[in-house]
Design a protein around this motif. Structure first.
Motif, PDB file in Angstrom:
ATOM      1  N   SER A  25       0.802  -1.214   0.000  1.00  0.00           N
ATOM      2  CA  SER A  25       0.000   0.000   0.000  1.00  0.00           C
ATOM      3  C   SER A  25       0.844   1.278   0.000  1.00  0.00           C
ATOM      4  O   SER A  25       0.629   2.165  -0.808  1.00  0.00           O
ATOM      5  CB  SER A  25      -0.939  -0.005   1.211  1.00  0.00           C
ATOM      6  OG  SER A  25      -1.849   1.068   1.125  1.00  0.00           O
ATOM      7  N   PRO A  28       3.940   1.534  -3.137  1.00  0.00           N
ATOM      8  CA  PRO A  28       3.480   1.925  -4.473  1.00  0.00           C
ATOM      9  C   PRO A  28       3.074   3.395  -4.577  1.00  0.00           C
ATOM     10  O   PRO A  28       3.271   4.013  -5.616  1.00  0.00           O
ATOM     11  CB  PRO A  28       2.267   1.015  -4.723  1.00  0.00           C
ATOM     12  CG  PRO A  28       2.496  -0.164  -3.857  1.00  0.00           C
ATOM     13  CD  PRO A  28       3.202   0.369  -2.640  1.00  0.00           C
ATOM     14  N   LYS A  29       2.544   3.949  -3.515  1.00  0.00           N
ATOM     15  CA  LYS A  29       2.135   5.352  -3.556  1.00  0.00           C
ATOM     16  C   LYS A  29       3.331   6.292  -3.690  1.00  0.00           C
ATOM     17  O   LYS A  29       3.225   7.363  -4.264  1.00  0.00           O
ATOM     18  CB  LYS A  29       1.304   5.687  -2.326  1.00  0.00           C
ATOM     19  CG  LYS A  29      -0.074   5.044  -2.352  1.00  0.00           C
ATOM     20  CD  LYS A  29      -0.852   5.353  -1.094  1.00  0.00           C
ATOM     21  CE  LYS A  29      -2.245   4.793  -1.159  1.00  0.00           C
ATOM     22  NZ  LYS A  29      -2.345   3.366  -0.926  1.00  0.00           N
ATOM     23  N   ALA A  36      -0.370   3.530  -8.546  1.00  0.00           N
ATOM     24  CA  ALA A  36      -1.238   3.779  -7.388  1.00  0.00           C
ATOM     25  C   ALA A  36      -2.402   4.690  -7.760  1.00  0.00           C
ATOM     26  O   ALA A  36      -3.534   4.475  -7.309  1.00  0.00           O
ATOM     27  CB  ALA A  36      -0.429   4.386  -6.253  1.00  0.00           C
ATOM     28  N   SER A  40      -6.241   3.576  -7.526  1.00  0.00           N
ATOM     29  CA  SER A  40      -7.108   4.354  -6.636  1.00  0.00           C
ATOM     30  C   SER A  40      -8.275   4.991  -7.385  1.00  0.00           C
ATOM     31  O   SER A  40      -9.339   5.210  -6.810  1.00  0.00           O
ATOM     32  CB  SER A  40      -6.303   5.443  -5.932  1.00  0.00           C
ATOM     33  OG  SER A  40      -5.303   4.871  -5.135  1.00  0.00           O
ATOM     34  N   VAL A  50      -3.642  10.749  -3.568  1.00  0.00           N
ATOM     35  CA  VAL A  50      -2.944   9.474  -3.398  1.00  0.00           C
ATOM     36  C   VAL A  50      -1.705   9.629  -2.526  1.00  0.00           C
ATOM     37  O   VAL A  50      -1.479   8.846  -1.597  1.00  0.00           O
ATOM     38  CB  VAL A  50      -2.597   8.848  -4.766  1.00  0.00           C
ATOM     39  CG1 VAL A  50      -1.698   7.633  -4.608  1.00  0.00           C
ATOM     40  CG2 VAL A  50      -3.874   8.465  -5.495  1.00  0.00           C
ATOM     41  N   GLY A  54      -0.896   8.063   1.222  1.00  0.00           N
ATOM     42  CA  GLY A  54       0.328   7.308   1.491  1.00  0.00           C
ATOM     43  C   GLY A  54       1.077   7.838   2.699  1.00  0.00           C
ATOM     44  O   GLY A  54       1.581   7.068   3.516  1.00  0.00           O
TER      45      GLY A  54
END
Length: 129
Positions: A25, A28-29, A36, A40, A50, A54
């Motif tokens: 989670s 990747p952001k 991401a 999303s 996003v 993160g």
């Protein structure tokens, strides 16, 4: 204090939660923002949010790692998981695999904290009938 099997089980559950958050989670952001953002968008999250999500996930996860701030981290992460559940509900995502995934993740997180922290077990004891 001797680490009992109960405490070790809690540590393992907590480690699994932290590793999942960092690897699937949060990373990747920060490292793959386009991936991401695309993922999303399916849940109705704006691309401009996003990175902020993160950062909040990273703060909550780091708070959860340290014993003194673990309860605060669990509360922060519960709020974030609740937002993810609401986003998936609004997007019409599949129930068990997407919408309720935040519930499953929250159960692992709180279960790990409950098992590894005697103070949490004292405040939230299991009751028998």
């Amino acid at each position: 204090m001797k680490a009992t099997p109960l405490i070790w089980t809690g540590r393992v559950l907590s480690a699994l939660f932290v590793l999942f958050m960092l690897g699937a989670s949060i990373a990747p952001k920060f490292l793959m923002p386009e991936v991401a953002t695309e993922a999303s968008a399916d849940a109705g999250v704006s691309a401009s949010h996003v990175l902020l999500i993160g950062v909040l996930e990273l703060i909550g996860t780091l708070l959860y790692i340290w014993r003194r701030t673990a309860l605060t981290g669990a509360i922060v992460m519960t709020a974030i998981l609740g937002g993810a559940i609401a986003s998936h509900m609004n997007a019409g995502s599949p129930l068990y695999s997407h919408t309720l995934f935040g519930v499953w993740l929250g159960l692992v997180m709180w279960g790990g904290l409950w098992l590894r922290d005697t103070g949490i077990r004292a405040v939230l004891p299991l009751r028998t009938l």
